[in-house]
Design a protein around this motif. Structure first.
Motif, PDB file in Angstrom:
ATOM      1  N   TYR A  82      59.436  30.107  15.683  1.00  0.00           N
ATOM      2  CA  TYR A  82      60.683  29.450  16.063  1.00  0.00           C
ATOM      3  C   TYR A  82      61.687  30.391  16.742  1.00  0.00           C
ATOM      4  N   VAL A  83      61.261  31.585  17.103  1.00  0.00           N
ATOM      5  CA  VAL A  83      62.111  32.487  17.884  1.00  0.00           C
ATOM      6  C   VAL A  83      61.930  32.114  19.353  1.00  0.00           C
ATOM      7  N   GLU A  84      63.031  31.746  19.998  1.00  0.00           N
ATOM      8  CA  GLU A  84      62.973  31.268  21.380  1.00  0.00           C
ATOM      9  C   GLU A  84      63.867  32.117  22.278  1.00  0.00           C
ATOM     10  N   ASN A  85      63.513  32.136  23.542  1.00  0.00           N
ATOM     11  CA  ASN A  85      64.346  32.808  24.529  1.00  0.00           C
ATOM     12  C   ASN A  85      65.625  31.994  24.696  1.00  0.00           C
ATOM     13  N   GLY A  86      66.763  32.619  24.444  1.00  0.00           N
ATOM     14  CA  GLY A  86      68.051  31.936  24.518  1.00  0.00           C
ATOM     15  C   GLY A  86      68.866  32.345  25.729  1.00  0.00           C
ATOM     16  N   SER A  87      68.222  32.816  26.781  1.00  0.00           N
ATOM     17  CA  SER A  87      68.948  33.180  28.002  1.00  0.00           C
ATOM     18  C   SER A  87      69.608  31.936  28.580  1.00  0.00           C
TER      19      SER A  87
ATOM     20  N   TYR B  15      66.148  26.979  26.198  1.00  0.00           N
ATOM     21  CA  TYR B  15      66.229  26.883  24.735  1.00  0.00           C
ATOM     22  C   TYR B  15      66.166  25.412  24.311  1.00  0.00           C
ATOM     23  N   SER B  16      65.394  25.107  23.287  1.00  0.00           N
ATOM     24  CA  SER B  16      65.193  23.709  22.880  1.00  0.00           C
ATOM     25  C   SER B  16      66.290  23.176  21.961  1.00  0.00           C
ATOM     26  N   GLY B  17      67.129  24.046  21.426  1.00  0.00           N
ATOM     27  CA  GLY B  17      68.208  23.591  20.546  1.00  0.00           C
ATOM     28  C   GLY B  17      69.407  23.096  21.333  1.00  0.00           C
ATOM     29  N   ALA B  18      70.491  22.803  20.609  1.00  0.00           N
ATOM     30  CA  ALA B  18      71.688  22.236  21.237  1.00  0.00           C
ATOM     31  C   ALA B  18      72.429  23.252  22.100  1.00  0.00           C
ATOM     32  N   ASP B  19      72.536  24.501  21.646  1.00  0.00           N
ATOM     33  CA  ASP B  19      73.289  25.506  22.388  1.00  0.00           C
ATOM     34  C   ASP B  19      72.701  26.878  22.049  1.00  0.00           C
ATOM     35  N   PRO B  20      72.302  27.668  23.055  1.00  0.00           N
ATOM     36  CA  PRO B  20      71.704  28.970  22.765  1.00  0.00           C
ATOM     37  C   PRO B  20      72.718  30.027  22.333  1.00  0.00           C
ATOM     38  N   GLU B  21      73.995  29.733  22.446  1.00  0.00           N
ATOM     39  CA  GLU B  21      75.030  30.700  22.081  1.00  0.00           C
ATOM     40  C   GLU B  21      75.480  30.406  20.647  1.00  0.00           C
ATOM     41  N   VAL B  22      74.794  31.022  19.695  1.00  0.00           N
ATOM     42  CA  VAL B  22      75.040  30.776  18.276  1.00  0.00           C
ATOM     43  C   VAL B  22      75.422  32.078  17.580  1.00  0.00           C
ATOM     44  N   PRO B  23      76.162  31.981  16.470  1.00  0.00           N
ATOM     45  CA  PRO B  23      76.528  33.202  15.751  1.00  0.00           C
ATOM     46  C   PRO B  23      75.313  33.894  15.139  1.00  0.00           C
ATOM     47  N   ASN B  24      75.237  35.190  15.276  1.00  0.00           N
ATOM     48  CA  ASN B  24      74.205  36.035  14.665  1.00  0.00           C
ATOM     49  C   ASN B  24      72.789  35.718  15.117  1.00  0.00           C
TER      50      ASN B  24
ATOM     51  N   GLY C 176      67.990  37.722  28.278  1.00  0.00           N
ATOM     52  CA  GLY C 176      67.182  38.513  27.354  1.00  0.00           C
ATOM     53  C   GLY C 176      67.597  38.410  25.901  1.00  0.00           C
ATOM     54  N   ASN C 177      68.350  37.385  25.536  1.00  0.00           N
ATOM     55  CA  ASN C 177      68.661  37.225  24.117  1.00  0.00           C
ATOM     56  C   ASN C 177      67.707  36.203  23.498  1.00  0.00           C
ATOM     57  N   TYR C 178      67.441  36.363  22.229  1.00  0.00           N
ATOM     58  CA  TYR C 178      66.520  35.481  21.529  1.00  0.00           C
ATOM     59  C   TYR C 178      67.241  34.835  20.351  1.00  0.00           C
ATOM     60  N   VAL C 179      66.865  33.587  20.072  1.00  0.00           N
ATOM     61  CA  VAL C 179      67.509  32.793  19.029  1.00  0.00           C
ATOM     62  C   VAL C 179      66.443  32.283  18.080  1.00  0.00           C
ATOM     63  N   TYR C 180      66.708  32.402  16.784  1.00  0.00           N
ATOM     64  CA  TYR C 180      65.836  31.809  15.779  1.00  0.00           C
ATOM     65  C   TYR C 180      66.291  30.373  15.567  1.00  0.00           C
ATOM     66  N   ASN C 181      65.446  29.420  15.928  1.00  0.00           N
ATOM     67  CA  ASN C 181      65.792  28.006  15.844  1.00  0.00           C
ATOM     68  C   ASN C 181      65.501  27.489  14.435  1.00  0.00           C
ATOM     69  N   SER C 182      66.417  27.772  13.525  1.00  0.00           N
ATOM     70  CA  SER C 182      66.271  27.364  12.128  1.00  0.00           C
ATOM     71  C   SER C 182      66.305  25.849  11.970  1.00  0.00           C
ATOM     72  N   THR C 183      67.010  25.174  12.861  1.00  0.00           N
ATOM     73  CA  THR C 183      67.069  23.716  12.813  1.00  0.00           C
ATOM     74  C   THR C 183      65.678  23.132  13.046  1.00  0.00           C
TER      75      THR C 183
END
Length: 147
Positions: free
Chosen positions: A75-80, A117-126, A28-35
């Protein structure tokens, strides 16, 4: 912040052989994929020698964004995720002399990560992925002598 944080550590032993694993999950965490945001707009394209198109992410074909979408939730993605943080295997040979015992162990850290998650790692700071370098996979082999 995830809705749920879970972990499981286990160790199984059979005679002199020991296998240990450590799992971790965030749900249930979400990540903003700024990349992805910084590479998915037409304004970022460049031409090499006037003939070749460079530096345009394939997501442009889907979105058609002309400019970067700084404030968009696109660009907000589910980072579970579910991660196997480490796995170790050891074997205790026991006494090899009357005053010394021997053990051999191998360990792998950052074994795998299951996520959509489409990025490299869903566990990112902030919660913002802006070219965060993911943790490397590490292999360790050790030999232990006990006196």
């Amino acid at each position: 912040m995830p809705d749920y944080i879970m972990g499981l550590t286990t160790s199984v032993r059979y005679k002199q052989l020991t296998l240990g694993m450590s799992f971790r999950a965030n749900i249930g965490n979400y990540v903003y994929n700024s990349t992805a945001m910084n590479t998915g707009a037409w304004e970022l394209e460049t031409w090499a020698d006037g003939l070749q198109l460079n530096n345009l992410n394939r997501s442009y074909m889907k979105t058609g964004f002309k400019n970067r979408q700084y404030l968009s939730d696109y660009y907000v993605e589910n980072g579970s995720f579910l991660k196997l943080d480490n796995v170790n295997l050891s074997y205790n040979f026991g006494k090899i002399t009357k005053w010394c015992s021997l053990s051999l162990s191998a360990m792998v850290q950052n074994v795998f990560c299951i996520t959509n998650y489409s990025g490299a790692d869903p566990e990112v700071p902030n919660g913002v992925d802006s070219s965060f370098y993911p943790r490397p996979r590490t292999y360790t082999l050790s030999l232990g002598l006990t006196f």
